[in-house]
Design an enzyme around this catalytic site. Sequence first.
Site, PDB file in Angstrom:
ATOM      1  N   HIS A  40      -2.203   2.365  -1.887  1.00 36.92           N
ATOM      2  CA  HIS A  40      -2.861   1.352  -2.720  1.00 36.92           C
ATOM      3  C   HIS A  40      -2.706   1.701  -4.202  1.00 36.92           C
ATOM      4  CE1 HIS A  40      -5.449   1.079   1.047  1.00 36.92           C
ATOM      5  NE2 HIS A  40      -5.011  -0.163   0.912  1.00 36.92           N
ATOM      6  N   GLY A 150       2.133  -3.869  -0.052  1.00 37.05           N
ATOM      7  CA  GLY A 150       2.959  -2.751   0.404  1.00 37.05           C
ATOM      8  C   GLY A 150       3.956  -3.203   1.457  1.00 37.05           C
TER       9      GLY A 150
END
Length: 286
Positions: A40, A150
């Site tokens: 993250h 991601g």
Amino acid sequence: MTDVEVVATVEGLRSRLEAERAAGRQVGLVPTMGFLHAGHASLIDAAVAGNNVTVVSVFVNPLQFAPDEDLADYPRDPEADMDVCGRHGADLVFAPSVAQMYPEPGVPEIEVGDLASRFEGASRPTHFGGVAMAVSRLFDIVGTSRAYFGEKDFQQLAVVRQMVADHGVPVEVVGCPTVREHDGLALSSRNAYLTAAERREAPVLRRALLAGTAAVAGGEADPGAVASLMAEVIGGATTGELDYAAVIDPDTFEAPPRITRAGVRLLVACRFGRARLIDNMAAVPT
Ligand code: PAF
């Protein structure tokens, strides 16, 4: 380290971002379910580098968990999340309640299409519908922006891109490389569920993907052969239960006839006790 402002209401975030945009500032959004890790953090870094204002949303989205999944146990650590956001230069954390995110009962479902019915969608039939609900609501609240996801959740990234294209959403979707532990395990909040023994076995996912890419580099162009090889690597090294090992065309998520182009992707999913882990890699490194 910046001071991070926490906004909990839709109205609060909208008016805050309208002021930013009126001042000519570009907004970056990092959608998360919290329990932030270095993966993250890399998304936050990319958003901070590419925009003037970065918003991190932290919302454990109940709609993307099936009734038998881990919603109640999903790991949470709001204080640590604030720390990660501050250290990486995010400006705002949007932490809405369920009522703020989904004010109307029976909100209309978002059509997620064929992409979402395969692999993760086949194993978790309601998952991508729920992801699409949360992401489309966030995009609607945040407005014109760049949003960072991601590549670890490769199918989610594809579903979000498709949704944006289908609905003409004014958001530029940016995919960011998977971040891994020193032994190759892809970072995931669900790694927290692994026992010590499972943790030792879990890097086999990446080893299987590397075996797949090595076979392709050695001239193997048959998707079935590469998928079987990955399944063998996983089956031979773990008590984990293989869900799938596959070779896909990234536009359709169907097997390509041959592995002939750089975009082809290798996917694996395996359950280790309470943790169901996924990983992926380009069949031909770029
Ligand atoms: O990847 C996640 O953490 C979630 O699926 C997302 C994109 C924040 C939607 O709830």
